[in-house]
Design a protein around this motif. Structure first.
Motif: not given
Length: 162
Positions: A82-87, A92-102, A132-144
């Protein structure tokens, strides 16, 4: 002589990068995940079962322990990823992994008796809230906004060619 004013001093609240929020949430998830497993050892019969070679209804084996290690290693790796991967990959990784862990977290209640319903309900509930917080944070990632190719960028390119 000091003059006191009644204006409150506001604390600075700088924005926290999405990567830091995700890493913190995965860290919290890991602490909870490990402590739930640890406290589960206090249930009557659990340690006796382990000493007799059983975890839940499964024989203790290298395969079972490898699966258990992988189930803990993935969220642990998500702290670093979460700290090192490109945005884009990070999101995508956070959305997939958090979805599978629910569903994986909810499955932990399988076979639980009503006597332990509050323990599992509380632990799984908090795990799901963190996911759910992880999913929301990843889903609403600010765009430039992308910089449109216009006269300003064309002029820069021409200056570089000269």
């Amino acid at each position: 002589m000091t003059i006191r004013t009644n204006t409150p001093h506001l604390l600075d609240n700088p924005p926290i990068p999405v990567q830091a929020k995700l890493a913190a949430a995965w860290t919290s998830f890991m602490f909870l995940y490990i402590y739930v497993d640890f406290f589960n050892l206090y249930k009557p019969g659990v340690v006796d079962g382990i000493l007799n070679g059983l975890v839940w209804r499964f024989d203790v084996s290298s395969t079972l322990l490898t699966i258990m290690l992988a189930s803990v290693a993935i969220p642990a790796l998500m702290v670093v990823l979460s700290i090192t991967l490109p945005a884009r990959v990070n999101r995508a990784t956070n959305l997939v992994v958090a979805s599978l862990y629910i569903p994986y977290s909810v499955f932990n209640a399988a076979g639980a008796t009503w006597e332990w319903a509050f323990f599992y309900g509380l632990s799984i509930g908090i795990e799901v809230l963190l996911l759910a917080f992880i999913l929301r944070s990843a889903w609403t990632w600010p765009r430039t906004p992308a910089v449109p190719a216009g006269s300003a960028t064309t002029d820069l390119r021409q200056d570089l060619r000269q």
